[in-house]
Write a protein that holds these residues in place. Structure first.
Motif, short mmCIF file in Angstrom:
data_model
loop_
_atom_site.label_atom_id
_atom_site.label_comp_id
_atom_site.label_asym_id
_atom_site.label_seq_id
_atom_site.Cartn_x
_atom_site.Cartn_y
_atom_site.Cartn_z
N ARG A 81 3.88 -17.04 5.78
CA ARG A 81 4.54 -15.79 6.18
C ARG A 81 5.95 -16.04 6.70
NH1 ARG A 81 0.53 -13.53 10.46
NH2 ARG A 81 1.81 -11.64 10.29
N TYR A 127 6.21 -9.66 -10.49
CA TYR A 127 6.92 -9.60 -9.21
C TYR A 127 8.06 -10.61 -9.18
CZ TYR A 127 7.72 -9.00 -4.24
OH TYR A 127 8.31 -8.73 -3.02
N CYS A 131 11.90 -9.84 -8.22
CA CYS A 131 12.72 -10.57 -7.24
C CYS A 131 14.04 -11.01 -7.85
CB CYS A 131 11.94 -11.78 -6.72
SG CYS A 131 10.49 -11.34 -5.74
N GLN A 165 6.87 -13.14 -0.13
CA GLN A 165 6.49 -11.96 0.64
C GLN A 165 6.36 -12.29 2.13
OE1 GLN A 165 2.98 -10.34 -1.28
NE2 GLN A 165 4.11 -9.76 -3.10
N THR A 167 7.18 -12.35 6.32
CA THR A 167 7.41 -11.38 7.39
C THR A 167 8.69 -11.72 8.15
OG1 THR A 167 5.03 -11.06 7.64
CG2 THR A 167 6.42 -10.34 9.47
N GLU A 197 13.82 -4.55 3.22
CA GLU A 197 12.41 -4.92 3.30
C GLU A 197 11.88 -4.87 4.73
OE1 GLU A 197 10.39 -5.68 0.74
OE2 GLU A 197 12.00 -5.32 -0.72
#
Length: 263
Positions: A81, A127, A131, A165, A167, A197
């Protein structure tokens, strides 16, 4: 919610004390720039936050996981993450742009090869192209990475991070090796994607003009300590310049610099 939280963080290499009691927290959605001279401890701090280094004392929590105490499995899950953008692009030069971006999904799978296998789900390749479109390089998907310019390679690296993806994104001097025009393009792209995002970004920079333009908040380091922590709008340029003056390196000073306070 605190995305990153460091409490009394210390890191030494033999007798050299590099991090000397780092304390700060970063909230969700913040865009923070980390400033300071070479040798002040910035890269070591970034490595501790990314889980690449473990401190000898104190805690570093990222997304709720204490990376200083986490086991191998918890550390691996946390790092999936955490997106990283490096000064050196760290692309596989003999692979295509598309394959390099697809590699960002490997944390969600057993291996990179399970992502690229013929029977793999179509969502990941789709995906990956998304990107590449975000960094305006979809037309270069089939090219080898070593055929691109430095600025283009860094954009591929950003697409690979987006593919992960994450955080939170840690960017360690992402434009240091680029010419001024490419550096601006990369900075605008990186911060634009982060804001769109709604990610959190900690970006280590040397370019003060970029720091003032893009950063919402500044963390300034001197000799292994945080000496400046305020919203960028409240900081004078002279305070930023002072981060590069005097005893700035961890091997130059043992005395504690004064914490800059709002005037």
């Amino acid at each position: 919610m605190a995305i990153i939280e460091c409490n009394d963080l210390h890191k030494s290499y033999e007798k050299l004390r590099v991090l000397r009691g780092i304390d700060f927290r970063m909230e969700a959605g913040e865009g923070v720039v980390l400033l300071g001279a070479n040798g002040c401890g910035k890269s070591t701090l970034m490595r501790c936050i990314s889980g690449l280094e473990r401190p000898q004392q104190g805690g570093v929590r990222v997304l709720g996981t204490d990376l200083a105490q986490a086991g191998r499995r918890s550390l691996r899950e946390a790092r999936t993450r955490i997106g990283m953008v490096f000064q050196k692009f760290n692309l596989v030069q003999n692979l295509s742009v598309f394959q390099n971006v697809l590699y960002g999904a490997s944390g969600r799978h057993r291996s990179f090869w399970s992502v690229t296998a013929p029977f793999a789900a179509a969502e990941e390749p789709d995906y990956a192209m998304h990107c590449l479109e975000r960094v305006n390089l979809a037309d270069r998907a089939g090219q080898r990475a070593d055929q691109l310019s430095g600025g283009q390679q860094q954009r591929v690296a950003i697409a690979r991070t987006l593919m992960q993806q994450p955080t939170v994104v840690l960017a360690d001097e992402p434009v240091a090796s680029l010419d001024p025009r490419s550096a601006r393009e990369v900075m605008e792209l990186l911060w634009g994607i982060v804001r769109e995002e709604r990610l959190s970004l900690l970006c280590c920079l040397h370019q003060l003009d970029f720091a003032e333009e893009f950063g919402e908040r500044a963390l300034g380091m001197k000799a292994g300590r945080i000496v400046l922590d305020r919203p960028m709008a409240d900081i004078r340029r002279a305070e930023l310049d002072a981060l590069y003056e005097g005893a700035v390196r961890v091997d130059e000073a043992e005395t504690k610099p004064r914490l800059a306070v709002a005037s």
